[in-house]
Design a protein around this motif. Structure first.
Motif, PDB file in Angstrom:
ATOM      1  N   GLY A  21       0.836  -1.191   0.000  1.00 33.88           N
ATOM      2  CA  GLY A  21       0.000   0.000   0.000  1.00 33.88           C
ATOM      3  C   GLY A  21       0.872   1.242   0.000  1.00 33.88           C
ATOM      4  N   CYS A  22       1.669   1.401  -1.040  1.00 36.84           N
ATOM      5  CA  CYS A  22       2.616   2.520  -1.110  1.00 36.84           C
ATOM      6  C   CYS A  22       1.878   3.826  -1.407  1.00 36.84           C
ATOM      7  CB  CYS A  22       3.667   2.245  -2.183  1.00 36.84           C
ATOM      8  SG  CYS A  22       4.494   0.650  -1.985  1.00 36.84           S
ATOM      9  N   ASN A  31      -7.722   8.101  -0.324  1.00 35.06           N
ATOM     10  CA  ASN A  31      -8.497   8.031   0.913  1.00 35.06           C
ATOM     11  C   ASN A  31      -8.077   6.871   1.812  1.00 35.06           C
ATOM     12  OD1 ASN A  31     -10.146  10.219   0.073  1.00 35.06           O
ATOM     13  ND2 ASN A  31     -11.283   8.824  -1.231  1.00 35.06           N
ATOM     14  N   GLY A  32      -6.863   6.443   1.674  1.00 32.28           N
ATOM     15  CA  GLY A  32      -6.360   5.321   2.457  1.00 32.28           C
ATOM     16  C   GLY A  32      -5.279   4.613   1.667  1.00 32.28           C
ATOM     17  N   LEU A  33      -4.872   3.439   2.113  1.00 31.32           N
ATOM     18  CA  LEU A  33      -3.782   2.730   1.446  1.00 31.32           C
ATOM     19  C   LEU A  33      -4.258   1.539   0.631  1.00 31.32           C
ATOM     20  CD1 LEU A  33      -1.123   2.894   4.298  1.00 31.32           C
ATOM     21  CD2 LEU A  33      -1.286   4.321   2.246  1.00 31.32           C
ATOM     22  N   GLY A  34      -5.550   1.486   0.355  1.00 26.92           N
ATOM     23  CA  GLY A  34      -6.075   0.411  -0.484  1.00 26.92           C
ATOM     24  C   GLY A  34      -6.022   0.781  -1.952  1.00 26.92           C
ATOM     25  N   HIS A 133      11.883   0.755   6.131  1.00 28.23           N
ATOM     26  CA  HIS A 133      11.415   0.199   4.856  1.00 28.23           C
ATOM     27  C   HIS A 133       9.910   0.395   4.678  1.00 28.23           C
ATOM     28  CE1 HIS A 133      11.222  -2.619   1.484  1.00 28.23           C
ATOM     29  NE2 HIS A 133      10.242  -3.252   2.112  1.00 28.23           N
ATOM     30  N   GLU A 134       9.139   0.101   5.719  1.00 26.85           N
ATOM     31  CA  GLU A 134       7.680   0.141   5.580  1.00 26.85           C
ATOM     32  C   GLU A 134       7.091   1.539   5.763  1.00 26.85           C
ATOM     33  OE1 GLU A 134       5.645  -2.312   8.406  1.00 26.85           O
ATOM     34  OE2 GLU A 134       6.485  -1.269  10.130  1.00 26.85           O
ATOM     35  N   PHE A 139       2.943  -2.576   4.236  1.00 28.74           N
ATOM     36  CA  PHE A 139       2.433  -3.959   4.234  1.00 28.74           C
ATOM     37  C   PHE A 139       3.421  -4.968   3.654  1.00 28.74           C
ATOM     38  CE2 PHE A 139      -1.515  -1.331   3.229  1.00 28.74           C
ATOM     39  CZ  PHE A 139      -1.754  -1.036   4.554  1.00 28.74           C
ATOM     40  N   THR A 140       4.684  -4.570   3.443  1.00 32.15           N
ATOM     41  CA  THR A 140       5.690  -5.524   2.971  1.00 32.15           C
ATOM     42  C   THR A 140       6.650  -5.822   4.120  1.00 32.15           C
ATOM     43  OG1 THR A 140       7.279  -3.877   2.171  1.00 32.15           O
ATOM     44  CG2 THR A 140       5.535  -4.560   0.647  1.00 32.15           C
ATOM     45  N   HIS A 141       7.406  -6.903   3.984  1.00 34.20           N
ATOM     46  CA  HIS A 141       8.291  -7.342   5.054  1.00 34.20           C
ATOM     47  C   HIS A 141       9.729  -7.412   4.536  1.00 34.20           C
ATOM     48  CE1 HIS A 141       4.790  -8.193   7.497  1.00 34.20           C
ATOM     49  NE2 HIS A 141       4.263  -8.727   6.411  1.00 34.20           N
TER      50      HIS A 141
END
Length: 197
Positions: A21-22, A31-34, A133-134, A139-141
């Motif tokens: 969700g960059c 309106n958000g990270l979606g 990083h995030e 939402f990435t690891h």
């Protein structure tokens, strides 16, 4: 310079699905990270790819560039099959951009073994630890990205990396370069951001 019809470079966006969700991504909602509402969720499958690129046509293509403009290509469920089809039916090279936090290390090993030096993957690394990083690569690891880079680098495929620079990571360029090199990256690039913060 004349156009060479036997040396075509194809730029493909084969999936609008993404695990990240960059905030500055084209697909991310304001309106958000979606996902933004107007972007449909689609992905190519192997049959669609074969129809678009039969072996006779692939012989004209120098490189397939799998990009992540509208989604991460690794989210495409048939990506490994598509890569195998390209390798088995042409001499075409494959290049791909990814956040790298998708699939397990075995999957990355398998595509590296199959594609060998005809595959180049550019992984997104935006910090020296998970927190950094995030901050952008939501939402990435990072640990998973580095594990996947490590695994792919043990094959003859080419592992590269890139960082989008923001205020929170711009002072850590040397550390980031050392980190990615330690995990198999043979080349690293820094990209200037639009400075959303």
């Amino acid at each position: 310079m004349k156009w060479n019809p036997n040396s075509i470079k194809v730029f493909l966006d084969i999936s609008t699905y993404c695990n990240a969700g960059c905030p500055q991504c084209h697909r991310t909602s304001e309106n958000g990270l979606g996902k933004t509402d107007w972007l449909p969720l689609i992905q190519w499958d192997l049959d669609m790819f074969k129809k678009a690129f039969p072996p006779s046509e692939m012989m004209r293509i120098k490189i397939f560039k799998f990009c992540g403009t509208w989604g991460d290509p690794v989210m495409c469920k048939d990506l490994d099959k598509i890569f195998a089809y390209i390798i088995d039916n042409s001499d075409t090279l494959i290049s791909m951009d990814t956040n790298g936090s998708i699939r397990n290390a075995d999957w990355w090993w398998d595509i590296g073994v199959k594609c060998r030096s005809r595959l180049e993957v550019i992984f997104d690394i935006d910090g020296i630890n998970q927190e950094m990083h995030e901050k952008y690569r939501r939402f990435t690891h990072l640990s998973k990205v580095l594990e996947n880079m490590d695994m792919l680098s043990q094959t003859t495929s080419l592992v590269k990396s890139q960082t989008i620079l923001f205020k929170h990571n711009q002072e850590y360029k040397s550390e980031i370069k050392n980190l990615v090199k330690a995990h198999g990256s043979i080349a690293h690039a820094f990209v200037i951001s639009d400075r959303f913060r």
